[in-house]
Design a protein around this motif. Sequence first.
Motif, short mmCIF file in Angstrom:
data_model
loop_
_atom_site.label_atom_id
_atom_site.label_comp_id
_atom_site.label_asym_id
_atom_site.label_seq_id
_atom_site.Cartn_x
_atom_site.Cartn_y
_atom_site.Cartn_z
N TRP A 32 0.56 -1.40 0.35
CA TRP A 32 -0.27 0.02 -0.29
C TRP A 32 0.87 1.24 -0.36
O TRP A 32 0.97 2.46 -0.95
CB TRP A 32 -1.00 0.34 1.23
CG TRP A 32 -0.41 0.18 2.35
CD1 TRP A 32 0.03 -1.71 2.59
CD2 TRP A 32 0.32 0.94 3.57
NE1 TRP A 32 0.85 -0.68 4.47
CE2 TRP A 32 0.77 -0.05 3.94
CE3 TRP A 32 0.40 2.36 3.09
CZ2 TRP A 32 1.59 0.60 5.37
CZ3 TRP A 32 1.25 3.08 4.75
CH2 TRP A 32 1.92 2.44 5.23
N TRP A 33 1.83 1.29 0.39
CA TRP A 33 2.91 2.19 0.76
C TRP A 33 4.05 3.00 -0.60
O TRP A 33 3.91 3.89 -0.91
CB TRP A 33 4.30 2.36 1.27
CG TRP A 33 5.07 0.31 0.66
CD1 TRP A 33 4.27 -1.26 1.54
CD2 TRP A 33 5.76 0.91 0.32
NE1 TRP A 33 5.70 -1.32 0.70
CE2 TRP A 33 5.73 -0.74 -0.42
CE3 TRP A 33 6.98 1.71 -0.37
CZ2 TRP A 33 7.66 -1.40 -1.04
CZ3 TRP A 33 7.70 0.89 -1.83
CH2 TRP A 33 8.00 -0.45 -1.75
N LEU A 34 4.06 2.12 -1.95
CA LEU A 34 3.63 1.92 -3.01
C LEU A 34 2.70 3.25 -3.46
O LEU A 34 3.31 4.12 -4.12
CB LEU A 34 3.96 0.88 -3.75
CG LEU A 34 4.72 0.97 -5.42
CD1 LEU A 34 6.05 1.55 -4.88
CD2 LEU A 34 4.34 -0.69 -6.22
N GLY A 155 -3.76 -1.83 4.16
CA GLY A 155 -2.91 -0.95 4.75
C GLY A 155 -3.38 0.08 6.28
O GLY A 155 -5.04 -0.45 6.47
N PRO A 156 -2.95 0.82 7.02
CA PRO A 156 -3.75 1.68 7.92
C PRO A 156 -4.47 2.53 7.02
O PRO A 156 -5.73 2.48 8.50
CB PRO A 156 -2.17 2.64 8.68
CG PRO A 156 -0.92 2.74 6.45
CD PRO A 156 -1.44 0.79 6.57
N LEU A 202 -1.82 7.81 9.20
CA LEU A 202 -2.16 6.10 8.47
C LEU A 202 -2.44 5.93 9.84
O LEU A 202 -2.80 4.66 10.16
CB LEU A 202 -0.72 6.35 8.04
CG LEU A 202 -0.60 6.63 6.46
CD1 LEU A 202 -1.32 7.33 6.07
CD2 LEU A 202 0.62 5.53 5.77
N ALA A 203 -1.42 6.34 11.09
CA ALA A 203 -1.47 5.30 11.89
C ALA A 203 -2.22 5.34 13.03
O ALA A 203 -2.81 4.19 13.35
CB ALA A 203 -0.10 5.67 12.22
N VAL A 204 -2.50 6.42 13.70
CA VAL A 204 -3.80 6.44 14.86
C VAL A 204 -4.78 5.27 14.35
O VAL A 204 -5.07 4.81 14.95
CB VAL A 204 -3.79 8.22 14.68
CG1 VAL A 204 -5.45 8.22 16.37
CG2 VAL A 204 -3.16 8.43 15.60
#
Length: 502
Positions: A32-34, A155-156, A202-204
């Motif tokens: 997903w980061w891509l 993904g996140p 992204l993370a929370v």
Amino acid sequence: MAGRAWPGPLEILAALLLGALQTLAYVHTGAWWLQLACVGLLAWRASRVRPGLAALMGAAYGTAWVAAGTWWLFISMHRYGGLPAWMAVAAVIALAAFLSLYLAAALAAFARWRSGRPLADAALFAAVWLLAELARGVLFTGFPWVAAGYAHVDGPLAAWAPWVGVYGIGAVAAFAAALAALQPDRSSASLLRGIALPVALLAVPALVGSPDFTRATGTLSVTLLQGNIPQDEKFEITHQAAALEWHVGALNEARGDLVVAPETAIPFLPQQMPEGLWEGLQQRFGQGDTAALVGVPLGDERSGYTNSAAGFAPGQPPYRYDKQHLVPFGEFIPAMFRWFTDLMHIPLGDFNRGPLVAPSFVVKGERIGPNICYEDLFGEELAARFAGTGEAPTIQANHSNNGWVGPTHAVDQPQPISRRRSRVQQRPMIRATNTGATVVIDHRGRVTHALPPHTRGVLEGRVQGREGSTPFARWAGPFGLWPPFLLALAVLGWAARRRAGP
């Protein structure tokens, strides 16, 4: 981030490569980061050129993006449709180029009205990106295949799904990527804006998780059929008898609560079927403990034909679901394109559309909401079924025939779409397909049971129904895609007015 404009051809080539590269995030959902990296680099380069060149970069990126994600159309048109290879290639590129015009306009607007302020420019980029995706997903019946949000199934950003849907996830991804890419220097303030806020986006949500907006109802045992009929045999009279025999035999042998057969598993109208077959199915499932949903064409010459799913359940009248969102060139022929479809040797039809909000098929207290082929790609249309009370589906069922893509890995592309739809609505999705992917997906978008693609088999599993509505269903059900469209338009108008000055 510092940088200067490159020569125009180099900028366009870079955009072309980035558009093709990001498609790997749809094939391998762990990458997903891509997708974020490619979009961020596109925003960075587009912020350093004039609107005309930015538009060309958007067209290049969009063409490569869509073409790399829909290359399997070549197989459908060439191998099964009989189009010459060069014409099939040209058709895929032409479609991709046309759909890229929305992104071209979006990047031109971004280059024209960006302010040089990272936060404002990231919001502008997210707004024009959202408008481009909405246009591709709605205009001319819409084709949101490989929309940005589908790169984030695992993904996140997936935690945003029940709140904002697939287009909203695409906009959040565009904002985060652009904000990280558009920082002017490496000062503490720039690092805070460019790293902290995107990481929080992204993370929370991933750390907090998505609450259960829905609650469990009952559980059904399901049997899903996968006939694995090659597309070039599906409508050939010499092969239909064996395929029909297998499907009817598997239907009769099923012993669960519900058996589901794929799209056009029976490729005959009821009046064309062998004598007694249709009546036999009604009798078989009109009594006992098992219900059935079977993909079959329905209608007649006078009233027109539909791509449908017929349902039979003990003690109930026959059920019928008619596909509402038809495939251009496959199920209806757009104006002025009869010449193109005449070039292909594919059994095409002009089908009638079913209602947008269709009744559910009730099986032992669970309400099954069918959808056919790529209808699960249009989450806002499925959300309309959740706008009312009491009749919303507790389980979604997709009937598909992906034989058009041949024995390739493209058969797996629809699975992330169904997984995203399950998470957005927090409803399980069962998929019965001709060649794959035949799976059971829970309300969190997790595959719990699966058949290998390109094999003939029967998948048995259990699926838990859910009731209640997610935030996405509450706003998209009654209002469709108007809320994100108006929000993005407001951001664009604010940026244009601010740039113009007093």
